[in-house]
Design a protein around this motif. Structure first.
Motif, PDB file in Angstrom:
ATOM      1  N   MET A   1       0.611  -0.940  -0.216  1.00  8.67           N
ATOM      2  CA  MET A   1       0.326   0.191  -0.283  1.00  8.67           C
ATOM      3  C   MET A   1       0.940   1.486   0.071  1.00  8.67           C
ATOM      4  SD  MET A   1      -2.973   1.323   2.527  1.00  8.67           S
ATOM      5  CE  MET A   1      -1.388   1.462   4.538  1.00  8.67           C
ATOM      6  N   GLY A   2       1.008   1.680  -0.489  1.00 14.26           N
ATOM      7  CA  GLY A   2       1.493   3.350  -1.330  1.00 14.26           C
ATOM      8  C   GLY A   2       1.442   4.467  -0.092  1.00 14.26           C
ATOM      9  N   ALA A   3       1.277   5.308   0.319  1.00 19.91           N
ATOM     10  CA  ALA A   3       1.503   6.448   1.377  1.00 19.91           C
ATOM     11  C   ALA A   3       0.664   7.660   0.580  1.00 19.91           C
ATOM     12  CB  ALA A   3       2.526   7.099   2.089  1.00 19.91           C
ATOM     13  N   LEU A   4       0.774   8.079  -0.492  1.00 18.51           N
ATOM     14  CA  LEU A   4       0.440   8.890  -1.189  1.00 18.51           C
ATOM     15  C   LEU A   4      -1.301   8.199  -2.215  1.00 18.51           C
ATOM     16  CD1 LEU A   4       2.883  10.194  -2.906  1.00 18.51           C
ATOM     17  CD2 LEU A   4       2.584  10.602  -0.571  1.00 18.51           C
ATOM     18  N   ALA A   5      -1.782   9.059  -1.888  1.00 18.38           N
ATOM     19  CA  ALA A   5      -3.059   8.896  -2.984  1.00 18.38           C
ATOM     20  C   ALA A   5      -3.301   9.338  -4.347  1.00 18.38           C
ATOM     21  CB  ALA A   5      -3.963   9.587  -2.044  1.00 18.38           C
TER      22      ALA A   5
ATOM     23  N   GLU B   1      -1.137   9.569  -7.654  1.00 22.36           N
ATOM     24  CA  GLU B   1      -0.627   8.457  -8.694  1.00 22.36           C
ATOM     25  C   GLU B   1       0.032   9.010  -9.867  1.00 22.36           C
ATOM     26  OE1 GLU B   1      -3.315   4.829  -9.753  1.00 22.36           O
ATOM     27  OE2 GLU B   1      -3.786   4.190  -8.253  1.00 22.36           O
ATOM     28  N   TYR B   2       1.304   8.436 -10.370  1.00 22.88           N
ATOM     29  CA  TYR B   2       1.388   8.975 -11.031  1.00 22.88           C
ATOM     30  C   TYR B   2       1.282   8.872 -12.777  1.00 22.88           C
ATOM     31  CZ  TYR B   2       5.846  10.310  -8.820  1.00 22.88           C
ATOM     32  OH  TYR B   2       6.768  10.901  -7.720  1.00 22.88           O
ATOM     33  N   PRO B   3       1.229   9.699 -13.313  1.00 19.10           N
ATOM     34  CA  PRO B   3       0.401   9.795 -14.952  1.00 19.10           C
ATOM     35  C   PRO B   3       0.965   8.043 -15.474  1.00 19.10           C
ATOM     36  CG  PRO B   3       0.698  11.599 -15.010  1.00 19.10           C
ATOM     37  CD  PRO B   3       1.949  11.130 -13.674  1.00 19.10           C
TER      38      PRO B   3
ATOM     39  N   LEU C   1       8.909  18.021 -15.764  1.00 18.65           N
ATOM     40  CA  LEU C   1       9.372  18.403 -14.638  1.00 18.65           C
ATOM     41  C   LEU C   1       8.677  17.340 -13.143  1.00 18.65           C
ATOM     42  CD1 LEU C   1      10.060  21.721 -13.483  1.00 18.65           C
ATOM     43  CD2 LEU C   1      11.821  20.388 -14.403  1.00 18.65           C
ATOM     44  N   LEU C   2       7.298  16.727 -13.116  1.00 18.02           N
ATOM     45  CA  LEU C   2       6.952  15.507 -12.386  1.00 18.02           C
ATOM     46  C   LEU C   2       8.079  13.972 -12.587  1.00 18.02           C
ATOM     47  CD1 LEU C   2       4.744  14.752 -10.890  1.00 18.02           C
ATOM     48  CD2 LEU C   2       3.442  14.289 -12.004  1.00 18.02           C
ATOM     49  N   ALA C   3       7.830  14.569 -14.049  1.00 16.74           N
ATOM     50  CA  ALA C   3       9.030  12.500 -14.353  1.00 16.74           C
ATOM     51  C   ALA C   3      10.223  13.268 -13.788  1.00 16.74           C
ATOM     52  CB  ALA C   3       8.702  13.079 -16.314  1.00 16.74           C
TER      53      ALA C   3
ATOM     54  N   ILE D   1       9.831  14.452   6.329  1.00 16.13           N
ATOM     55  CA  ILE D   1      10.199  13.369   4.669  1.00 16.13           C
ATOM     56  C   ILE D   1       8.700  13.183   3.432  1.00 16.13           C
ATOM     57  CG2 ILE D   1      11.067  11.862   2.905  1.00 16.13           C
ATOM     58  CD1 ILE D   1      13.526  14.654   4.475  1.00 16.13           C
ATOM     59  N   HIS D   2       7.723  13.062   4.320  1.00 15.39           N
ATOM     60  CA  HIS D   2       6.977  12.761   3.196  1.00 15.39           C
ATOM     61  C   HIS D   2       5.732  13.668   2.735  1.00 15.39           C
ATOM     62  CE1 HIS D   2       3.272  10.683   2.550  1.00 15.39           C
ATOM     63  NE2 HIS D   2       2.263  11.187   3.400  1.00 15.39           N
ATOM     64  N   ALA D   3       5.902  15.006   4.437  1.00 18.92           N
ATOM     65  CA  ALA D   3       6.049  16.456   3.700  1.00 18.92           C
ATOM     66  C   ALA D   3       6.497  16.921   2.539  1.00 18.92           C
ATOM     67  CB  ALA D   3       5.804  17.920   4.677  1.00 18.92           C
ATOM     68  N   ALA D   4       7.710  17.387   2.915  1.00 16.62           N
ATOM     69  CA  ALA D   4       7.968  17.121   1.347  1.00 16.62           C
ATOM     70  C   ALA D   4       8.416  16.343   0.203  1.00 16.62           C
ATOM     71  CB  ALA D   4       9.749  16.329   1.619  1.00 16.62           C
ATOM     72  N   HIS D   5       7.794  15.558  -0.300  1.00 17.21           N
ATOM     73  CA  HIS D   5       7.142  13.850  -0.903  1.00 17.21           C
ATOM     74  C   HIS D   5       6.172  14.718  -2.255  1.00 17.21           C
ATOM     75  CE1 HIS D   5       6.568  10.097  -2.740  1.00 17.21           C
ATOM     76  NE2 HIS D   5       7.085  10.802  -3.625  1.00 17.21           N
ATOM     77  N   LEU D   6       5.379  15.150  -1.243  1.00 18.54           N
ATOM     78  CA  LEU D   6       3.884  16.136  -1.474  1.00 18.54           C
ATOM     79  C   LEU D   6       4.400  17.547  -2.195  1.00 18.54           C
ATOM     80  CD1 LEU D   6       1.708  14.826   1.782  1.00 18.54           C
ATOM     81  CD2 LEU D   6       1.357  13.965  -0.663  1.00 18.54           C
ATOM     82  N   MET D   7       4.514  17.763  -1.414  1.00 13.11           N
ATOM     83  CA  MET D   7       5.411  19.420  -2.124  1.00 13.11           C
ATOM     84  C   MET D   7       5.765  19.074  -3.122  1.00 13.11           C
ATOM     85  SD  MET D   7       6.941  21.376   1.880  1.00 13.11           S
ATOM     86  CE  MET D   7       7.002  22.519   0.866  1.00 13.11           C
ATOM     87  N   ALA D   8       6.777  18.624  -2.714  1.00  7.91           N
ATOM     88  CA  ALA D   8       7.652  18.541  -4.577  1.00  7.91           C
ATOM     89  C   ALA D   8       6.592  17.833  -5.707  1.00  7.91           C
ATOM     90  CB  ALA D   8       8.884  16.969  -4.593  1.00  7.91           C
TER      91      ALA D   8
END
Length: 411
Positions: free
Chosen positions: A1-5, A7-9, A87-89, A319-326
């Protein structure tokens, strides 16, 4: 299970899957094959700190294999021959590489072109002649570049550079010097920023231009390599330019408007460093949590001690917050929004959080965390560097507050 709602394209997910296979086939196998060479600093580096010819050849193999596989120039505009991914990729790929490989398998650092060292959107404004001359070798990984902006008296204040390009006929004569230039010790080309209109530059209204200079040009000198952190090797150098002849086709972008190009490069660097911060931190946290479940003191795993687990949990939150920000700012930028405030927030927060995260992971290992075999100190050095690279924490906070003082209160 991932931590983010989120999903990458599908395109990015497929790229990450292919990247995983490339890492296992081309990176892990090279580290295993050349383990003795890559672990021996006396063989890895020359006396002045540059990679030895043997190691530089291996690095070149990685670049070329990646170019052939389609990863090296994945985020370079399509009209330059790149993959055209945004940039997302770019963030997703660098975060994945950093998380999977950490600093232990450091050849992975050369899978995707670093914006200052190889093909990138910065070259989109190069003249047709310049593209024809340099792009083939840059795109296939055979040649590399450096981005020569910083000077002894112009680091954070990049607009205060003193290197000059004086008009001579249809071209210019370039004189000055640069410092802290990454990859300058190996580069085949340098993008050099110089003052072309002193009055405009003094008024902070332009007057700075960008030129592409071959590093074997007459008057171009690698004055010294710069070693740091007590390490034997370096990719940083100090450059000297003495009356270098620059032809019109070597101008990149508009005359007197090169600072915009410099900031484009720095922006790419902030996205790249945010990805490395998240990826390295996740790698370090994984190492630390595996260790604390096994390490016992006083007859119990140290994971039963809140003094050990709580600091790691706090870093995980950050780091979870940084991940979401990025992920958020990458999408804003891909939509064409300036988002300079949000990018500054992301890079500043991610770098600070990563530095603290790796330090806490070292603490969880105790003395073992200092050993070369763990590579945690390599991760710490890398994260400490990025609190300064591409905009120091102080400069980024200054940018954020200035945008807010100017009325950008969106959060």
């Amino acid at each position: 299970m991932g931590a983010l709602a989120f999903e990458y394209p599908e395109e990015i997910t497929a790229t990450l899957g292919a990247l995983d296979g490339f890492i296992r086939a081309e990176i892990l196998t090279r580290h295993e094959k050349h383990a003795d060479l890559l672990a021996d600093s006396r063989r890895k580096y020359t006396p002045d700190g540059r990679f030895s010819p043997e190691v530089w050849e291996i690095i070149g193999e990685v670049r070329k294999a990646s170019a052939e596989a389609g990863f090296y120039a994945m985020s370079v505009p399509e009209h330059l021959g790149g993959g055209g991914m945004g940039l997302l990729a770019y963030f997703a790929a660098w975060e994945y590489i950093s998380r999977l490989c950490g600093p232990r398998h450091w050849l992975s650092y050369y899978i995707i072109s670093h914006w200052a060292k190889g093909p990138s959107p910065v070259l989109a404004e190069a003249s047709p002649r310049l593209r024809d001359e340099i792009l083939p070798g840059i795109m296939n990984g055979d040649k590399t570049m450096c981005f020569a902006l910083s000077e002894p008296e112009a680091g954070s204040d990049a607009a205060g550079i003193r290197t000059r390009a004086v008009q001579e006929g249809e071209g210019w004569r370039l004189t000055g010097g640069k410092i802290w230039i990454s990859n300058s010790v190996h580069a085949d080309y340098a993008i050099v920023f110089a003052v072309t209109d002193p009055d405009k530059a003094a008024a902070r209204k332009g007057g700075i231009s960008a030129f592409l200079i071959p590093t074997d040009a007459e008057g171009y000198t690698l004055e010294s390599t710069i070693k740091m952190w007590g390490q034997s090797g370096t990719v940083e150098g100090q450059l000297k330019f003495e009356n270098i002849r620059v032809e019109p086709h070597q101008l990149i972008g508009e005359l007197d408007n090169g600072f915009k190009l410099a900031m484009l490069g720095v922006g790419l660097g902030r996205m790249y460093n945010s990805a490395r911060a998240v990826g390295y931190s996740r790698w370090a946290l994984n190492e630390a949590f595996e260790h604390i479940k096994l390490r016992k003191t006083f007859g119990k795993p140290i994971s039963t001690n809140q003094g050990v687990t709580f600091p790691l949990a706090e870093s995980a939150m950050q780091i979870h917050a940084a991940h979401l920000m990025a992920i958020n700012v990458a999408q804003l930028l891909d939509r064409g929004q300036a988002a300079s405030k949000e990018l500054a927030m992301t890079k500043c927060f991610a770098a600070d959080a990563a530095k603290q995260c790796v330090d806490r992971c070292i603490q969880a290992f105790g003395a073992m965390g200092f050993t070369n075999e763990m590579f945690l100190t390599d991760a710490y050095i890398a994260m400490r560097k990025i609190t300064i690279a591409d905009g120091s924490a102080e400069i980024l906070r200054r940018l954020i507050s200035k945008r807010m003082l100017d009325g950008d209160m969106a959060l």
